[in-house]
Design a protein around this motif. Structure first.
Motif, mmCIF file in Angstrom:
data_model
loop_
_atom_site.group_PDB
_atom_site.id
_atom_site.type_symbol
_atom_site.label_atom_id
_atom_site.label_comp_id
_atom_site.label_asym_id
_atom_site.label_seq_id
_atom_site.Cartn_x
_atom_site.Cartn_y
_atom_site.Cartn_z
ATOM 1 N N MET A 105 0.833 -1.205 0.000
ATOM 2 C CA MET A 105 0.000 0.000 0.000
ATOM 3 C C MET A 105 0.870 1.260 0.000
ATOM 4 O O MET A 105 0.512 2.279 -0.572
ATOM 5 C CB MET A 105 -0.922 0.018 1.227
ATOM 6 C CG MET A 105 -1.869 -1.165 1.377
ATOM 7 S SD MET A 105 -3.028 -1.401 0.011
ATOM 8 C CE MET A 105 -2.263 -2.814 -0.825
ATOM 9 N N GLY A 106 2.046 1.145 0.654
ATOM 10 C CA GLY A 106 2.945 2.289 0.733
ATOM 11 C C GLY A 106 3.530 2.710 -0.598
ATOM 12 O O GLY A 106 3.962 3.867 -0.758
ATOM 13 N N ILE A 107 3.561 1.802 -1.580
ATOM 14 C CA ILE A 107 4.059 2.184 -2.909
ATOM 15 C C ILE A 107 2.899 2.528 -3.849
ATOM 16 O O ILE A 107 3.086 2.641 -5.060
ATOM 17 C CB ILE A 107 4.949 1.083 -3.521
ATOM 18 C CG1 ILE A 107 4.172 -0.224 -3.731
ATOM 19 C CG2 ILE A 107 6.179 0.858 -2.650
ATOM 20 C CD1 ILE A 107 4.962 -1.279 -4.501
ATOM 21 N N GLY A 108 1.708 2.672 -3.277
ATOM 22 C CA GLY A 108 0.584 3.175 -4.059
ATOM 23 C C GLY A 108 -0.339 2.140 -4.647
ATOM 24 O O GLY A 108 -1.245 2.490 -5.408
ATOM 25 N N LEU A 109 -0.145 0.863 -4.316
ATOM 26 C CA LEU A 109 -1.052 -0.159 -4.828
ATOM 27 C C LEU A 109 -2.300 -0.231 -3.961
ATOM 28 O O LEU A 109 -2.211 -0.214 -2.732
ATOM 29 C CB LEU A 109 -0.368 -1.526 -4.857
ATOM 30 C CG LEU A 109 0.761 -1.705 -5.869
ATOM 31 C CD1 LEU A 109 1.363 -3.092 -5.736
ATOM 32 C CD2 LEU A 109 0.265 -1.495 -7.288
ATOM 33 N N THR A 110 -3.450 -0.334 -4.590
ATOM 34 C CA THR A 110 -4.678 -0.548 -3.838
ATOM 35 C C THR A 110 -4.854 -2.043 -3.604
ATOM 36 O O THR A 110 -4.295 -2.875 -4.330
ATOM 37 C CB THR A 110 -5.896 0.001 -4.597
ATOM 38 O OG1 THR A 110 -6.009 -0.678 -5.861
ATOM 39 C CG2 THR A 110 -5.757 1.492 -4.842
ATOM 40 N N GLN A 111 -5.652 -2.377 -2.604
ATOM 41 C CA GLN A 111 -5.830 -3.786 -2.262
ATOM 42 C C GLN A 111 -6.483 -4.566 -3.397
ATOM 43 O O GLN A 111 -6.271 -5.768 -3.522
ATOM 44 C CB GLN A 111 -6.671 -3.898 -0.987
ATOM 45 C CG GLN A 111 -6.564 -5.254 -0.315
ATOM 46 C CD GLN A 111 -7.027 -5.230 1.119
ATOM 47 O OE1 GLN A 111 -7.421 -4.201 1.639
ATOM 48 N NE2 GLN A 111 -6.996 -6.380 1.767
ATOM 49 N N GLU A 112 -7.264 -3.882 -4.252
ATOM 50 C CA GLU A 112 -7.922 -4.562 -5.366
ATOM 51 C C GLU A 112 -6.935 -5.086 -6.397
ATOM 52 O O GLU A 112 -7.281 -5.934 -7.216
ATOM 53 C CB GLU A 112 -8.907 -3.613 -6.053
ATOM 54 C CG GLU A 112 -10.107 -3.224 -5.198
ATOM 55 C CD GLU A 112 -9.793 -2.154 -4.173
ATOM 56 O OE1 GLU A 112 -8.674 -1.562 -4.261
ATOM 57 O OE2 GLU A 112 -10.621 -1.922 -3.283
ATOM 58 N N ARG A 113 -5.696 -4.617 -6.354
ATOM 59 C CA ARG A 113 -4.704 -5.055 -7.329
ATOM 60 C C ARG A 113 -3.792 -6.149 -6.787
ATOM 61 O O ARG A 113 -2.915 -6.642 -7.488
ATOM 62 C CB ARG A 113 -3.866 -3.859 -7.798
ATOM 63 C CG ARG A 113 -4.706 -2.776 -8.459
ATOM 64 C CD ARG A 113 -3.878 -1.583 -8.872
ATOM 65 N NE ARG A 113 -3.054 -1.852 -10.027
ATOM 66 C CZ ARG A 113 -2.149 -1.001 -10.518
ATOM 67 N NH1 ARG A 113 -1.955 0.166 -9.932
ATOM 68 N NH2 ARG A 113 -1.445 -1.326 -11.586
ATOM 69 N N VAL A 114 -4.027 -6.525 -5.536
ATOM 70 C CA VAL A 114 -3.179 -7.526 -4.875
ATOM 71 C C VAL A 114 -4.042 -8.700 -4.441
ATOM 72 O O VAL A 114 -5.091 -8.522 -3.821
ATOM 73 C CB VAL A 114 -2.466 -6.920 -3.647
ATOM 74 C CG1 VAL A 114 -1.611 -7.982 -2.961
ATOM 75 C CG2 VAL A 114 -1.608 -5.734 -4.064
ATOM 76 N N GLY A 115 -3.577 -9.901 -4.773
ATOM 77 C CA GLY A 115 -4.290 -11.106 -4.365
ATOM 78 C C GLY A 115 -3.742 -11.653 -3.069
ATOM 79 O O GLY A 115 -3.402 -10.910 -2.149
ATOM 80 N N ASP A 116 -3.620 -12.962 -2.981
ATOM 81 C CA ASP A 116 -3.112 -13.578 -1.759
ATOM 82 C C ASP A 116 -1.628 -13.288 -1.582
ATOM 83 O O ASP A 116 -0.868 -13.187 -2.550
ATOM 84 C CB ASP A 116 -3.326 -15.090 -1.803
ATOM 85 C CG ASP A 116 -4.776 -15.476 -1.566
ATOM 86 O OD1 ASP A 116 -5.603 -14.576 -1.327
ATOM 87 O OD2 ASP A 116 -5.072 -16.686 -1.622
ATOM 88 N N ILE A 117 -1.217 -13.155 -0.335
ATOM 89 C CA ILE A 117 0.186 -13.007 0.035
ATOM 90 C C ILE A 117 0.567 -14.242 0.838
ATOM 91 O O ILE A 117 0.033 -14.474 1.923
ATOM 92 C CB ILE A 117 0.417 -11.729 0.858
ATOM 93 C CG1 ILE A 117 0.039 -10.491 0.037
ATOM 94 C CG2 ILE A 117 1.871 -11.644 1.314
ATOM 95 C CD1 ILE A 117 0.107 -9.198 0.814
ATOM 96 N N LEU A 118 1.458 -15.050 0.298
ATOM 97 C CA LEU A 118 1.855 -16.314 0.922
ATOM 98 C C LEU A 118 3.183 -16.088 1.625
ATOM 99 O O LEU A 118 4.250 -16.146 1.016
ATOM 100 C CB LEU A 118 1.966 -17.413 -0.133
ATOM 101 C CG LEU A 118 0.741 -17.564 -1.055
ATOM 102 C CD1 LEU A 118 1.019 -18.582 -2.141
ATOM 103 C CD2 LEU A 118 -0.497 -17.936 -0.255
#
Length: 264
Positions: free
Chosen positions: A118-131
């Protein structure tokens, strides 16, 4: 029903209305242009809201994909009439980035990694699962977000990251840790099954439901007496998730035998 009527019926709040409206836009685009069109990432609750809407418009050809089998966050891909689901390649929309953090015992959490993204400007809608693992994490993202992550995601928490793009086939989610609970209930009511799954008193389980902390199949439920069925997913904010895996016969005392998997 037209688009406005559909949104009025299926969206429970303004935020959900936006998600569903965008999905309908992608469906219309897929049908008009005869190309596959995808939403951004959906949470389990957003997917649960979208599925009945899709059914209401005639179940157009579609699939949900999160980069690997069993992904929690998924995109919904609407397919044109000429394309079968097995012919669609997930790499057309999704990518995966591995983030290594060399120090042993770095203990980076999902929150650390998501906060950094989020700190580099990505919204959560552009990120899926984080393993997240012990020395590295794998991040599923929209394809156009991968170059941003690779070029700008330099640090999470206090640890420097070493990044590389990996194929979706290299994703390696850890097996879910679950506890099997065998119990009996007087009735297949939400509060009774919830109490068994989370080792709560029946009254406290009912309070959690009426307090808006509980969802059934990722949809909020405020009725303690709601009937539940085998396969239902119960989540309680602050306690986690459990699944009613099996409903058996009756015990000698006339109670219903159940098996629950609680996720640890």
């Amino acid at each position: 029903m037209n688009k406005t009527e559909l949104l009025n019926k299926f969206a429970k709040d303004p935020e959900e209305r936006i998600v569903l409206a965008r999905a309908l836009d992608q469906l219309e685009r897929a049908q008009n242009r005869a190309i596959p069109c995808a939403t951004q990432f959906l949470s389990p609750a957003q997917r649960a809201a979208l599925e009945p809407l899709i059914a209401a418009v005639g179940r157009p050809r579609h699939l949900f994909c999160g980069g690997y089998e069993g992904a929690e966050r998924t995109i919904c891909v609407f397919l044109p009439d000429w394309q079968e689901a097995e012919d669609w390649d997930a790499s057309e929309e999704l990518a995966a980035v591995e983030c290594a953090y060399p120090p042993t015992g770095a203990e980076l959490t999902h929150r650390d990694l998501l906060g950094g993204l989020m700190g580099i400007g990505l919204t959560q809608e552009r990120v899926g699962d984080i393993l997240a693992g012990d020395t590295a994490a794998q991040i599923v993202c929209l394809k156009d977000a991968a170059p941003i992550i690779l070029s700008q995601f330099e640090q999470a928490g206090r640890y420097r990251l070493k990044l590389r793009e990996i194929p979706l086939s290299a994703l390696s989610p850890a097996p879910a840790q679950v506890k099997l609970i065998r119990d009996t209930v007087a009735a297949l009511r939400l509060d009774a099954v919830l109490a068994s799954g989370f080792s709560l008193a029946r009254g406290k389980a009912a309070d959690a439901v009426t307090g808006g902390r509980v969802s059934v199949n990722h949809r909020e439920c405020l009725k303690p007496d709601k009937p539940v069925a085998q396969g239902d997913v119960l989540t309680c904010r602050g306690l986690g998730k459990c699944v009613l895996k099996a409903v058996g016969g009756q015990s000698r005392k006339g109670r219903i035998i159940i098996e629950i998997e609680r996720y640890l």
